[in-house]
Design a protein around this motif. Structure first.
Motif, PDB file in Angstrom:
ATOM      1  N   ILE A   5       1.204  -1.578  -0.092  1.00 60.28           N
ATOM      2  CA  ILE A   5      -0.283  -0.058   0.123  1.00 60.28           C
ATOM      3  C   ILE A   5       0.557   0.951  -0.030  1.00 60.28           C
ATOM      4  O   ILE A   5       1.847   1.855   1.432  1.00 60.28           O
ATOM      5  N   SER A   6       1.157   2.587  -1.152  1.00 62.27           N
ATOM      6  CA  SER A   6       1.295   3.269  -1.406  1.00 62.27           C
ATOM      7  C   SER A   6       0.951   4.632  -0.027  1.00 62.27           C
ATOM      8  O   SER A   6      -0.156   4.002   0.198  1.00 62.27           O
ATOM      9  N   ASP A   7       1.723   5.437   0.119  1.00 66.29           N
ATOM     10  CA  ASP A   7       1.504   6.427   0.594  1.00 66.29           C
ATOM     11  C   ASP A   7       0.233   6.851   0.411  1.00 66.29           C
ATOM     12  O   ASP A   7      -0.562   8.246   1.049  1.00 66.29           O
ATOM     13  N   ASP A   8      -0.739   6.783  -0.340  1.00 71.10           N
ATOM     14  CA  ASP A   8      -2.021   7.796  -1.127  1.00 71.10           C
ATOM     15  C   ASP A   8      -2.644   7.361  -0.322  1.00 71.10           C
ATOM     16  O   ASP A   8      -3.943   7.518  -0.245  1.00 71.10           O
ATOM     17  N   CYS A   9      -2.368   6.005   0.432  1.00 70.33           N
ATOM     18  CA  CYS A   9      -3.483   5.549   1.376  1.00 70.33           C
ATOM     19  C   CYS A   9      -4.900   6.465   2.483  1.00 70.33           C
ATOM     20  O   CYS A   9      -3.667   7.413   2.845  1.00 70.33           O
ATOM     21  N   ILE A  10      -5.654   7.037   1.986  1.00 72.60           N
ATOM     22  CA  ILE A  10      -6.045   7.161   3.026  1.00 72.60           C
ATOM     23  C   ILE A  10      -6.468   6.440   4.053  1.00 72.60           C
ATOM     24  O   ILE A  10      -8.115   7.228   5.217  1.00 72.60           O
ATOM     25  N   ALA A  11      -6.678   5.553   4.430  1.00 70.81           N
ATOM     26  CA  ALA A  11      -7.497   5.196   6.492  1.00 70.81           C
ATOM     27  C   ALA A  11      -8.865   4.706   6.076  1.00 70.81           C
ATOM     28  O   ALA A  11      -9.606   4.925   6.976  1.00 70.81           O
ATOM     29  N   CYS A  12      -9.377   4.141   5.494  1.00 70.69           N
ATOM     30  CA  CYS A  12     -10.747   3.741   4.719  1.00 70.69           C
ATOM     31  C   CYS A  12     -11.787   3.032   5.048  1.00 70.69           C
ATOM     32  O   CYS A  12     -11.834   2.495   6.271  1.00 70.69           O
ATOM     33  N   GLY A  13      -9.413   1.822   5.296  1.00 68.64           N
ATOM     34  CA  GLY A  13     -10.019   0.577   6.162  1.00 68.64           C
ATOM     35  C   GLY A  13     -10.918  -0.732   5.060  1.00 68.64           C
ATOM     36  O   GLY A  13     -11.019  -2.009   5.440  1.00 68.64           O
ATOM     37  N   ALA A  23      -4.347  -9.698   5.686  1.00 69.64           N
ATOM     38  CA  ALA A  23      -3.688  -9.740   5.386  1.00 69.64           C
ATOM     39  C   ALA A  23      -3.445  -8.066   6.262  1.00 69.64           C
ATOM     40  O   ALA A  23      -1.574  -7.541   6.237  1.00 69.64           O
ATOM     41  N   ILE A  24      -4.190  -7.532   5.511  1.00 69.47           N
ATOM     42  CA  ILE A  24      -4.345  -5.810   6.155  1.00 69.47           C
ATOM     43  C   ILE A  24      -4.726  -5.333   7.390  1.00 69.47           C
ATOM     44  O   ILE A  24      -5.236  -5.747   7.800  1.00 69.47           O
ATOM     45  N   SER A  25      -3.350  -4.598   7.892  1.00 71.99           N
ATOM     46  CA  SER A  25      -4.061  -4.461   9.147  1.00 71.99           C
ATOM     47  C   SER A  25      -4.023  -3.025   9.503  1.00 71.99           C
ATOM     48  O   SER A  25      -2.706  -2.290   8.207  1.00 71.99           O
ATOM     49  N   GLU A  26      -4.142  -1.729   9.819  1.00 75.08           N
ATOM     50  CA  GLU A  26      -4.276  -0.503  10.739  1.00 75.08           C
ATOM     51  C   GLU A  26      -2.369  -0.130  10.652  1.00 75.08           C
ATOM     52  O   GLU A  26      -1.888  -0.448  11.910  1.00 75.08           O
ATOM     53  N   GLY A  27      -1.450   1.084   9.793  1.00 71.92           N
ATOM     54  CA  GLY A  27      -0.622   1.013   9.765  1.00 71.92           C
ATOM     55  C   GLY A  27      -0.508   2.341  10.769  1.00 71.92           C
ATOM     56  O   GLY A  27      -1.134   3.246  11.317  1.00 71.92           O
ATOM     57  N   ASP A  28       0.900   2.990  10.727  1.00 72.61           N
ATOM     58  CA  ASP A  28       1.059   4.966  11.046  1.00 72.61           C
ATOM     59  C   ASP A  28       0.530   5.366   9.849  1.00 72.61           C
ATOM     60  O   ASP A  28       1.090   5.888   9.738  1.00 72.61           O
ATOM     61  N   GLY A  29      -0.660   5.675  10.177  1.00 70.31           N
ATOM     62  CA  GLY A  29      -1.414   7.162   9.456  1.00 70.31           C
ATOM     63  C   GLY A  29      -2.051   6.399   7.807  1.00 70.31           C
ATOM     64  O   GLY A  29      -2.519   7.182   7.448  1.00 70.31           O
ATOM     65  N   LYS A  30      -1.766   5.400   7.865  1.00 72.42           N
ATOM     66  CA  LYS A  30      -2.301   4.351   6.030  1.00 72.42           C
ATOM     67  C   LYS A  30      -2.505   2.938   6.529  1.00 72.42           C
ATOM     68  O   LYS A  30      -1.818   2.215   7.781  1.00 72.42           O
TER      69      LYS A  30
END
Ligand code: SF4
Ligand code: SF4
Length: 57
Positions: A5-13, A23-30
């Motif tokens: 996941i690139s830095d374009d992620c807006i953390a919508c989930g 395999a996907i979890s919430e990280g630091d800001g993305k």
């Protein structure tokens, strides 16, 4: 190979909710993908509103 996941992620989930192997979890800001779990299915790329999940080499 796995998705990343690139830095374009807006953390919508959305991707985390759809990943068949969790395999996907919430990280630091993305959100972040665990490359050891990802089965390269592409679902996250399909549901992401900003095209943040990209195939990694
Ligand atoms: Fe999950 Fe598939 Fe995205 Fe990998 S490519 S993180 S398995 S939804
Ligand atoms: Fe980030 Fe896209 Fe996943 Fe939303 S769907 S958390 S924007 S990678």
């Amino acid at each position: 190979m796995a998705y990343k996941i690139s830095d374009d992620c807006i953390a919508c989930g959305s991707c985390a909710a759809e990943c068949p192997v969790n395999a996907i979890s919430e990280g630091d800001g993305k959100y972040v993908i665990d490359a050891d779990e990802c089965i390269d299915c592409g679902t996250c790329a399909g549901v992401c509103p900003v095209g943040a999940p990209l195939q990694d080499e």
